[in-house]
Design an enzyme around this catalytic site. Structure first.
Site, PDB file in Angstrom:
ATOM      1  N   GLU A  54      -6.627  -7.303   3.048  1.00 14.40           N
ATOM      2  CA  GLU A  54      -6.925  -7.063   1.644  1.00 14.40           C
ATOM      3  C   GLU A  54      -5.663  -7.434   0.859  1.00 14.40           C
ATOM      4  O   GLU A  54      -4.580  -6.934   1.192  1.00 14.40           O
ATOM      5  CB  GLU A  54      -7.275  -5.581   1.444  1.00 14.40           C
ATOM      6  CG  GLU A  54      -7.843  -5.303   0.081  1.00 14.40           C
ATOM      7  CD  GLU A  54      -8.097  -3.809  -0.166  1.00 14.40           C
ATOM      8  OE1 GLU A  54      -8.121  -3.424  -1.325  1.00 14.40           O
ATOM      9  OE2 GLU A  54      -8.247  -3.062   0.827  1.00 14.40           O
ATOM     10  N   ARG A 280      -4.717   1.402  15.956  1.00 13.18           N
ATOM     11  CA  ARG A 280      -3.680   0.905  15.047  1.00 13.18           C
ATOM     12  C   ARG A 280      -2.335   0.990  15.732  1.00 13.18           C
ATOM     13  O   ARG A 280      -2.098   1.854  16.570  1.00 13.18           O
ATOM     14  CB  ARG A 280      -3.566   1.809  13.814  1.00 13.18           C
ATOM     15  CG  ARG A 280      -4.730   1.830  12.916  1.00 13.18           C
ATOM     16  CD  ARG A 280      -4.449   2.793  11.766  1.00 13.18           C
ATOM     17  NE  ARG A 280      -3.669   2.150  10.719  1.00 13.18           N
ATOM     18  CZ  ARG A 280      -4.214   1.360   9.793  1.00 13.18           C
ATOM     19  NH1 ARG A 280      -5.498   1.120   9.788  1.00 13.18           N
ATOM     20  NH2 ARG A 280      -3.468   0.816   8.865  1.00 13.18           N
ATOM     21  N   LYS A 290       0.256   0.585   3.572  1.00 12.34           N
ATOM     22  CA  LYS A 290       0.599  -0.152   2.361  1.00 12.34           C
ATOM     23  C   LYS A 290       0.859   0.781   1.183  1.00 12.34           C
ATOM     24  O   LYS A 290       1.703   0.497   0.345  1.00 12.34           O
ATOM     25  CB  LYS A 290      -0.512  -1.138   2.021  1.00 12.34           C
ATOM     26  CG  LYS A 290      -0.367  -2.436   2.799  1.00 12.34           C
ATOM     27  CD  LYS A 290      -1.376  -3.459   2.345  1.00 12.34           C
ATOM     28  CE  LYS A 290      -2.705  -3.209   3.025  1.00 12.34           C
ATOM     29  NZ  LYS A 290      -3.678  -4.286   2.850  1.00 12.34           N
TER      30      LYS A 290
END
Ligand code: ATP
Ligand code: MG
Length: 594
Positions: A54, A280, A290
């Site tokens: 993204e 992850r 982020k």
């Protein structure tokens, strides 16, 4: 390939080593699935993956894991990997991020298939899929407020309540949805929802929102749209449109997989991709979200996304980390199904391994004290051969100037040394690297009792650094010729956070390490430092690996960032748990002690 894979554990930092080098590690669970699909002839044996960032921040080392996996699986199977931006939320997305992401993927060494792709490329087709859902009675326009939608969703224990608008006719839904698109309604007045099951045990299936009205300018489609698709819907169908065979994502999407499958099936999309989740990457002593990284940047705790202390790809690059080390690290971490935190020392280990093989050596002194060679003439000078890289004979040799006045590291002299201090002290003989054996003859102090100057005599027979009679000295010091050395600024970095799991006990900013950067302007480096260009990596002997800063370095006033010191904490951890430290690395250690 992978020496220490499947570092999974129960949330604590993992030190478990992998199989011994030379043994063929088994395929991870994702590669096993892919191999089975190919063997079964699924999709005619074709493999297509994608990396779907993204564009709302810079990539970090966690993304690198996903990149290495997606591009790796594609390459190993003769397939393709797309770079696709998931740009469905115009509120947080920027072109700056689009460009930095592409640059980072390329820098990591990967080539995506064809042009870069964007979910926004498919807005028209996604809209058509939504109309298909409506026509098939699988989606409806809901006119409850966001608040009401939330309040009627139910909980894990209790089912949700069906919206009073759930049974609108197909015609009414089509009409309202088209008018949503045409901009007839204010933001937040209607949404398109999937019509699935308000009592599903999986909350994601309780009539999730598929489209909402948002009057926001999109970085690519401008003002063409005032309705935007939600992630789950857009992602699943973008995968289908691109013919992605294996859609690899992180574990938090596991519960979304039924919705992913539903979107593809109920929209009557032709191609059916398969979503597979893996854990992850978390790394100790840093944060990989982020949202948190953005706070570090926007609140000025670091100098930017590419601050060398940041775990971003841009930060690691500016820090001097080679892309090959990041790839090796990600391969060693491997893929697994359980979340874990990987020791940052494992990354540093991969960095040292790579840099030990590839970086030319230079000598430089960070905290200089003068060393006068009494039996070397005042105005004479000489050049000595120095090996560029003992690990790489092809790297050749260079000339290092020698003169009567040298600079050595202040910490390499002691007036009154304790046991086991083998470096310079009165009467002691040491080796000056590539130069001579010298014996300390005295020293002077200033008014504050600080050593001002050390004096010595050299053995002329030992030119090059070895005594003809083979006598041994216990220490080898680095040095520079005072008159030839180039003053430099050296930035010494430490971990950005003081604790292994920042934010575990409250605000992560409280765990910042106040001493994560020390700037040293006293450093003096041998003249060949002038040959460095921004981004060039070197080893300063005995001090660590450094990179010429990509922003501030200039040949006449070098600015060097320390990438890592030479001390390998991973090798020690590996030793403690019985893992083999690689031979290459031991060679580096031996070198250092000489
Ligand atoms: P963050 O949580 O840092 O904001 P994100 O998951 O929202 O990250 P995306 O841009 O959506 O960031 O991620 C792109 C891809 O990278 C996704 O497939 C995501 O699963 C993967 N990814 C993100 N963070 C990690 C991580 N720490 N380890 C492995 N893969 C990750
Ligand atoms: Mg995301």
């Amino acid at each position: 390939m992978n020496e220490a894979r499947s570092m999974e554990g129960d949330g604590d930092t993992i030190h478990r080593p992998g199989p011994a080098p030379g043994t063929d590690p088994p395929l991870d669970f994702i590669r096993t699935i892919v191999a089975a699909d190919r063997a079964a002839g699924k999709h005619d044996g074709r493999v297509g993956t994608r990396f779907p960032p993204e564009p709302n921040g810079f990539l970090h080392v966690g993304h690198a894991k996903s990149i290495v996996l997606n591009f790796g699986v594609a390459a190993e199977n003769g397939g393709t990997c797309n770079l696709r931006y998931d740009d469905t939320n115009p509120a947080k997305e920027e072109t700056l991020y689009v460009e930095s992401i592409a640059a980072d993927v390329r820098w990591l060494g990967y080539h995506w298939e064809g042009p870069r792709k964007f979910a926004s490329d498919y807005f028209d087709r996604l809209y058509e899929f939504a109309e298909t859902l409506i026509r098939r009675g699988r989606a409806y326009v809901d006119s409850l407020s966001a608040e009401e939608v939330r309040a009627t969703r139910g909980t894990l224990e209790t089912p949700g309540t069906e919206s009073p608008y759930r049974n609108r006719t197909v015609e009414e839904n089509l009409d309202l949805f088209r008018r949503m698109r045409a901009g007839e309604f204010p933001d937040g007045t209607h949404v398109l929802r999937a019509r699935i099951d308000m009592s599903s045990g999986n909350l994601n299936l309780r009539d999730p929102t598929l489209y909402r009205i948002r009057r926001l300018r999109h970085h690519r489609t401008g003002d063409d749209w005032c309705i935007y698709p939600m992630y789950d819907f857009a992602h699943a169908l973008s995968d289908s449109i691109e013919g992605i065979t294996h859609s690899l994502c992180t574990l938090e999407f596991e519960d979304h997989r039924p919705l992913y499958d539903w979107c593809v099936a109920e929209s009557r999309a032709e191609f059916v991709p398969r979503q597979i989740e893996f854990s992850r990457l978390n790394v100790s002593y840093t944060v990989l979200s982020k949202r948190r990284l953005l706070r570090l940047v926007s609140e000025g705790h670091v100098s930017g996304w590419d601050d060398p202390r940041m775990p971003t790809i841009a930060g690691l690059r500016r820090r001097g980390v080679p892309p090959a080390a990041i790839r090796t690290f990600c391969e060693r971490v491997g893929v697994a199904k359980r979340d874990s935190t990987v020791d940052i020392a494992l990354l540093e280990h991969a960095v040292r391994e790579e840099l030990n093989r590839t970086s030319p050596r230079l000598m430089g002194v960070l905290d200089p004290v003068r060393l006068v060679v009494e039996n070397y003439p005042e105005n004479a000078e000489d050049t000595l051969d120095a090996v560029n890289n003992p690990e790489d004979p092809a790297a050749g040799a260079r000339q290092v100037p020698f003169s009567r006045e040298l600079l050595i590291e202040r910490a390499d002299f002691m007036e009154d040394p304790p046991r086991k201090f083998y470096r310079l002290s009165p009467g002691r003989e040491v080796r000056l690297r590539y130069a001579y054996l010298v014996t300390c003859t005295g020293f002077t102090k200033d008014a504050d009792g600080r050593v001002q100057e050390v004096r010595c005599r050299l053995d002329p027979e030992s030119r090059g650094g070895d005594a003809p009679d083979g006598r041994r000295v216990r220490a080898t010091l680095h040095w520079v010729s005072a008159r030839h050395a180039v003053p430099a600024t050296v930035r010494l970095y430490d971990r950005l956070f003081r604790v292994e799991h920042p934010g575990r006990d409250g605000d992560f900013l409280k765990d910042l390490n106040p001493d994560s950067m020390r700037v040293n302007s006293d450093a003096r480096i041998e003249p060949s430092v002038r040959d460095l260009s921004p981004g060039d990596r070197i080893q300063l002997e005995r001090l660590g690996y450094f990179v010429a800063d990509s922003g501030d370095h200039q040949p006449e006033s070098p600015v060097l960032n320390r990438t890592v010191s030479l001390r390998d904490t991973w090798a020690r951890i590996a030793k403690r748990v019985g893992a083999p430290a690689s031979g290459r690395h031991r060679a580096g250690a031996r070198n250092r002690r000489r």
